[in-house]
Design a protein around this motif. Structure first.
Motif, mmCIF file in Angstrom:
data_model
loop_
_atom_site.group_PDB
_atom_site.id
_atom_site.type_symbol
_atom_site.label_atom_id
_atom_site.label_comp_id
_atom_site.label_asym_id
_atom_site.label_seq_id
_atom_site.Cartn_x
_atom_site.Cartn_y
_atom_site.Cartn_z
ATOM 1 N N VAL A 155 -35.980 -56.908 39.523
ATOM 2 C CA VAL A 155 -35.126 -57.842 40.273
ATOM 3 C C VAL A 155 -34.403 -58.783 39.320
ATOM 4 N N ARG A 156 -35.097 -59.202 38.263
ATOM 5 C CA ARG A 156 -34.459 -60.123 37.297
ATOM 6 C C ARG A 156 -33.275 -59.468 36.591
ATOM 7 N N LYS A 157 -33.289 -58.152 36.483
ATOM 8 C CA LYS A 157 -32.197 -57.452 35.791
ATOM 9 C C LYS A 157 -31.001 -57.165 36.693
ATOM 10 N N LEU A 158 -31.208 -57.234 37.994
ATOM 11 C CA LEU A 158 -30.153 -56.869 38.933
ATOM 12 C C LEU A 158 -29.292 -58.083 39.271
ATOM 13 N N MET A 159 -27.978 -57.911 39.173
ATOM 14 C CA MET A 159 -27.047 -58.987 39.469
ATOM 15 C C MET A 159 -25.872 -58.414 40.264
ATOM 16 N N ASN A 160 -25.066 -59.305 40.799
ATOM 17 C CA ASN A 160 -23.815 -58.931 41.489
ATOM 18 C C ASN A 160 -24.037 -58.091 42.743
ATOM 19 N N TYR A 161 -25.222 -58.195 43.326
ATOM 20 C CA TYR A 161 -25.417 -57.516 44.602
ATOM 21 C C TYR A 161 -25.085 -58.479 45.745
ATOM 22 N N GLU A 162 -24.689 -57.885 46.867
ATOM 23 C CA GLU A 162 -24.270 -58.673 48.018
ATOM 24 C C GLU A 162 -24.982 -58.184 49.266
ATOM 25 N N GLU A 163 -24.913 -58.988 50.307
ATOM 26 C CA GLU A 163 -25.548 -58.641 51.568
ATOM 27 C C GLU A 163 -25.097 -57.257 52.039
ATOM 28 N N GLY A 164 -26.072 -56.424 52.392
ATOM 29 C CA GLY A 164 -25.762 -55.104 52.913
ATOM 30 C C GLY A 164 -25.667 -54.008 51.873
ATOM 31 N N ASP A 165 -25.609 -54.380 50.584
ATOM 32 C CA ASP A 165 -25.570 -53.357 49.531
ATOM 33 C C ASP A 165 -26.853 -52.525 49.548
ATOM 34 N N ALA A 166 -26.742 -51.302 49.074
ATOM 35 C CA ALA A 166 -27.928 -50.471 48.826
ATOM 36 C C ALA A 166 -28.176 -50.451 47.324
ATOM 37 N N ILE A 167 -29.418 -50.305 46.943
ATOM 38 C CA ILE A 167 -29.765 -50.231 45.521
ATOM 39 C C ILE A 167 -30.638 -49.000 45.299
ATOM 40 N N ILE A 168 -30.156 -48.134 44.426
ATOM 41 C CA ILE A 168 -30.870 -46.905 44.070
ATOM 42 C C ILE A 168 -31.621 -47.166 42.773
ATOM 43 N N ILE A 169 -32.887 -46.839 42.748
ATOM 44 C CA ILE A 169 -33.657 -46.882 41.504
ATOM 45 C C ILE A 169 -34.327 -45.525 41.347
ATOM 46 N N ALA A 170 -33.917 -44.797 40.314
ATOM 47 C CA ALA A 170 -34.481 -43.465 40.060
ATOM 48 C C ALA A 170 -35.179 -43.469 38.713
ATOM 49 N N TRP A 171 -36.312 -42.804 38.625
ATOM 50 C CA TRP A 171 -37.019 -42.701 37.345
ATOM 51 C C TRP A 171 -37.296 -41.243 37.033
ATOM 52 N N ALA A 172 -37.399 -40.967 35.731
ATOM 53 C CA ALA A 172 -37.513 -39.573 35.288
ATOM 54 C C ALA A 172 -38.207 -39.524 33.933
ATOM 55 N N GLU A 173 -38.362 -38.313 33.404
ATOM 56 C CA GLU A 173 -39.036 -38.140 32.112
ATOM 57 C C GLU A 173 -38.247 -38.754 30.965
ATOM 58 N N THR A 174 -36.910 -38.755 31.080
ATOM 59 C CA THR A 174 -36.069 -39.284 30.006
ATOM 60 C C THR A 174 -34.978 -40.168 30.608
ATOM 61 N N PRO A 175 -34.445 -41.119 29.823
ATOM 62 C CA PRO A 175 -33.359 -41.963 30.328
ATOM 63 C C PRO A 175 -32.142 -41.176 30.820
ATOM 64 N N PRO A 176 -31.692 -40.104 30.118
ATOM 65 C CA PRO A 176 -30.542 -39.355 30.648
ATOM 66 C C PRO A 176 -30.803 -38.746 32.023
ATOM 67 N N LYS A 177 -32.018 -38.227 32.232
ATOM 68 C CA LYS A 177 -32.333 -37.646 33.539
ATOM 69 C C LYS A 177 -32.363 -38.722 34.618
ATOM 70 N N ALA A 178 -32.901 -39.893 34.290
ATOM 71 C CA ALA A 178 -32.919 -40.996 35.260
ATOM 72 C C ALA A 178 -31.492 -41.439 35.584
ATOM 73 N N LEU A 179 -30.655 -41.529 34.554
ATOM 74 C CA LEU A 179 -29.265 -41.939 34.731
ATOM 75 C C LEU A 179 -28.535 -40.992 35.676
ATOM 76 N N LYS A 180 -28.646 -39.695 35.397
ATOM 77 C CA LYS A 180 -27.881 -38.734 36.187
ATOM 78 C C LYS A 180 -28.449 -38.573 37.603
ATOM 79 N N ALA A 181 -29.751 -38.750 37.768
ATOM 80 C CA ALA A 181 -30.330 -38.685 39.116
ATOM 81 C C ALA A 181 -29.838 -39.862 39.962
ATOM 82 N N ALA A 182 -29.799 -41.051 39.371
ATOM 83 C CA ALA A 182 -29.318 -42.226 40.107
ATOM 84 C C ALA A 182 -27.840 -42.069 40.462
#
Length: 203
Positions: A155-182
């Motif tokens: 939560v401390r890292k997330l900024m610029n969100y507004e009411e009604g926004d959705a937030i996707i958080i995806a995790w994976a074995e490697t940062p590139p896989k997490a990036l592309k999944a999100a």
């Protein structure tokens, strides 16, 4: 949404391929100039595939190249701004020790969290959380439980969100896989709003 893939014939019978998610990730990565090898590492793609992707982005006028590396042109910056109307730049986080990426989705359609989690897992994620902003707080939509109760550091890292926004958080074995999944989940949610120039990259 079907996974859009480009296959390009090469000598020796190899078929480099890249996805729409790779193209979007490249646009986000080029906030600062990067060389082909750096992009290949950040996307976990072969250099031949990245060369093909960069050539396509260059031919469309989205990126340019100079000694310091590849960069977004004025057209590329405008394209990124259009993308940001649908979802903001990915943010690197961590979930229970796994590399993870969070993306804020603007004006999301109605969604079922379990379907979106399945999309993330189908795209090589180990797991995903789909949250919403309600009364100014990031919460799990099913029970309105605040994310800060279990992951205050995210939560401390997330900024610029507004009411009604959705937030996707995806995790994976490697940062590139997490990036592309999100990114994949964000694209799945906002498919109808993607700029037409972006879709040209995978045609």
């Amino acid at each position: 949404m079907k996974n859009l893939v480009v296959r390009v014939d090469r000598k020796r019978g190899a078929y480099p391929e890249y996805t729409l998610e790779d193209a979007i990730a490249t646009i986000f990565l080029l906030k600062t100039p990067l060389g082909r090898k750096q992009i290949a590492e950040k996307l976990e793609l072969g250099e031949g595939t990245v060369r093909t992707l960069l050539r396509k982005l260059s031919n469309l006028g989205i990126i340019g190249s100079r000694q310091r590396g590849h960069f977004l042109t004025e057209k590329g910056e405008k394209l990124k701004a259009k993308l940001n109307e649908s979802f903001l730049d990915p943010i690197g986080v961590s979930v229970d020790g796994w590399p993870a990426v969070a993306i804020i989705v603007k004006n999301p359609p109605k969604f079922k969290s379990i379907e979106l989690r399945d999309e993330a897992i189908r795209f090589d994620a180990k797991g995903a959380m789909i949250l919403t902003v309600r009364n100014g707080e990031i919460v799990f939509p099913e029970d309105s439980r605040p994310l800060k109760e279990t992951y205050p550091e995210i939560v401390r890292k997330l900024m610029n969100y507004e009411e009604g926004d959705a937030i996707i958080i995806a995790w994976a074995e490697t940062p590139p896989k997490a990036l592309k999944a999100a990114i994949h989940v964000a694209v799945f949610m906002k498919e109808k709003d993607l700029p037409g120039e972006l879709l040209e990259v995978v045609r």
